[in-house]
Each structure stands twice: as C-alpha cells, then as structure tokens.
Design an enzyme around this catalytic site. Structure first.
Site, short mmCIF file in Angstrom:
data_model
loop_
_atom_site.label_atom_id
_atom_site.label_comp_id
_atom_site.label_asym_id
_atom_site.label_seq_id
_atom_site.Cartn_x
_atom_site.Cartn_y
_atom_site.Cartn_z
N ASP A 39 15.67 68.31 30.42
CA ASP A 39 15.24 67.31 29.44
C ASP A 39 16.16 66.09 29.43
OD1 ASP A 39 17.17 69.12 28.23
OD2 ASP A 39 16.73 68.13 26.31
N HIS A 40 17.04 66.00 30.46
CA HIS A 40 17.94 64.83 30.60
C HIS A 40 17.87 64.22 32.00
CE1 HIS A 40 19.83 65.40 26.63
NE2 HIS A 40 19.38 66.62 26.83
N HIS A 44 18.75 64.18 20.67
CA HIS A 44 17.71 64.98 20.00
C HIS A 44 17.63 64.67 18.52
CE1 HIS A 44 16.83 67.91 23.29
NE2 HIS A 44 18.09 67.68 23.63
N HIS A 72 28.96 71.56 26.27
CA HIS A 72 27.54 71.92 26.31
C HIS A 72 27.20 72.37 27.74
CE1 HIS A 72 23.25 71.68 25.48
NE2 HIS A 72 23.09 70.80 26.45
N ASP A 118 23.98 65.60 24.73
CA ASP A 118 23.94 66.76 23.83
C ASP A 118 25.34 67.20 23.42
OD1 ASP A 118 21.20 66.70 24.18
OD2 ASP A 118 21.09 68.54 25.37
N HIS A 134 20.67 69.11 32.51
CA HIS A 134 19.51 69.81 31.94
C HIS A 134 18.21 69.02 32.19
CE1 HIS A 134 22.08 72.38 28.99
NE2 HIS A 134 21.94 72.96 30.17
N HIS A 180 23.93 64.74 31.65
CA HIS A 180 24.12 66.11 32.17
C HIS A 180 22.86 66.59 32.88
CE1 HIS A 180 22.38 66.93 28.19
NE2 HIS A 180 22.24 68.21 28.47
FE FE Z 1 18.96 68.24 25.57
ZN ZN Z 2 21.26 69.78 27.19
#
Ligand code: FE
Ligand code: ZN
Length: 256
Positions: free
Chosen positions: A61-62, A172, A115, A134, A59, A57
């Site tokens: 942090d991805h 995570h 998400h 996530d 985001h 996805h």
């Molecule tokens: Fe994440």
């Molecule tokens: Zn995320």
C-alpha cells in the site's frame, strides 16, 4: 522559502495519497504509490505531470503502484538503499541524511526503522513538511512488523526533534481508533481530551484528520510521551525508561 504545493487524496480504504508540486520547475512527486489509478486521477485533476516518486517503505500500500506509474510517466523513483530489492523500480538509492533534489528545494532522508527495517521519512525543511509513511500517525505509531521497540523509539525521537510547526503527513486515516486507545492510557491529558472531541467532529463529517504537526503530537500522542506521569501510572511503569514505556504502550495497543 516555502514553495511547494501539496494535494492530498484518499487511496484504497484508509491510505492517503500525497502529491507535491513545485510550480517553478513543474516537478511533481507522489509520496508512495498506494494506488496508481487514484494517483493518475489526482494528477489529471491538478494538471500536473509526475516526475518523481518518493517511497517510504516496501509495503504494497506504499510501493504497489510504482511500476505502473513509472511505465506511464518515466518518473524517477527514490527509495531506501537497503530496500533496493523490495521496492520496485528504484533509480536513486538513499540513506540517512542524503539530500534529494526536487524542484528548487531538497528533501533530507531520515532513516526511521521500526515498522519495517528499511523505512525512511522525507523532510522538506524549507517547506516545513515531513512525510513519515507508517512511522508516526496522528495519535499513533506504526506496528512493529520488522523492528524492535528500541529501533522504533529511536526513529520517533528523530522525528520529534523536528520543530513543532513541522507539518506531518502520515499515510493512513487511523486517528479515531488511535484516539480511543490514547484516551485509555492518558485520560488526564486535557490537550488529548480536547483533540479527541475535534477528531470526532471531523470524522462525523468524513473529513481528514491528516496532516498533523510535530507540536500537536508532542502534546497528545502517547507513543511520543513516555515521560508522562499519567501514562506511566496508567500502564504500571512509573519511573520506566522511555524505551520501556514506549514498548509497553505499543504492546497494549496491539491488544487493544
Ligand atoms: Fe501502510
Ligand atoms: Zn506499512
């Protein structure tokens, strides 16, 4: 036949990085790109060359390391068609049930909105691995930033239809906090009580609780257990539909 090798490592504060490697072809993929420097270090340590990025996805942090890694390695980036404008550098746009070739095997794309509206998971069926980003966590599930409870429940149902031995790589290390919430809503689940002890033991030694498995989540994760009578009665929804129970569980966790 099982053929892939995996390597899991910490990124940022609580993300995991995942490399998968096909020894025969030499192909190596990073699932998501939480942190380019950590991924490059892991590649160097394993002496693997990055050929693919599978994004779950958009985001940061991805997908935050996509551009830097693509510039260095010239790798192929695979991401959801509908997120073409939000995920930098996509070369291969994928949708539900698409098969992505990797080394001598294939990953099947599973759309798991909830998400985010464009979240996907990658199922390497012959290696019994699924990368879920996530969507589902050990004892938890992703926050509903862009999707509805109905969408997320549909996504979790798809993942839970995989066989129990499927190894689940979630992005995570949130497990200990998730465990406290899970115990609060399903205190009589003995499998959960046992698992929480094991989680405390692992975390006290700073060890990972990821990956998990479909079978273990099926027995202990309240977000995929809406038919649990213990859960239903704790949250005051005896006889509620799966979506209703899921939605209330998610709402309670947001305020936990
Ligand atoms: Fe994440
Ligand atoms: Zn995320």
């Amino acid at each position: 036949a099982m053929s892939l090798q995996g390597h899991q490592f910490q990124c940022l504060s609580d993300n995991y990085g995942f490399l998968i490697h096909d020894p025969e072809s030499g192909d190596t993929a990073s699932v998501d790109t939480p942190e380019a420097a950590a991924i490059n270090n892991a590649l160097e340590e394993k002496r693997w060359k990055l050929t693919h990025i599978f994004n779950t996805h958009h985001h940061f942090d991805h997908a935050g390391g996509n551009e830097e890694l693509k510039a260095k390695w010239g790798c192929q980036i695979i991401g959801f068609d509908g997120d073409f404008e939000r995920i930098p550098g996509i070369d291969q746009r994928v949708r539900e049930n698409d098969l992505v070739e990797f080394g001598g095997t294939t990953a099947r794309v599973i759309e798991v909105a909830g998400h985010t509206s464009g979240h996907v998971a990658y199922h390497f069926e012959s290696d019994q691995m699924v990368f879920v980003g996530d969507t589902i966590f050990a004892l938890g599930c992703g926050r509903l930033f862009e999707g509805t409870p109905g969408q997320m429940w549909g996504s979790l149902e798809k993942l839970m239809s995989l066989n129990d031995d499927t190894v689940v790589y979630c992005a995570h290390e949130y497990t200990q906090a998730n465990a406290a919430f899970a115990l609060s809503v399903e205190p009589e689940n003995q499998d959960l009580v046992k698992r929480c002890d094991e989680i405390d033991r692992l975390r006290s030694q700073n060890l990972a609780t990821v990956p998990t498995s479909i079978g273990l989540e099926r027995k202990t994760n309240p977000f995929v257990r809406p038919s649990s009578v213990n859960l239903q009665s704790t949250i005051g929804l005896v006889g509620g539909s799966p979506v209703e129970v899921f939605a209330e569980t998610r709402r309670l966790k947001d305020n936990f």
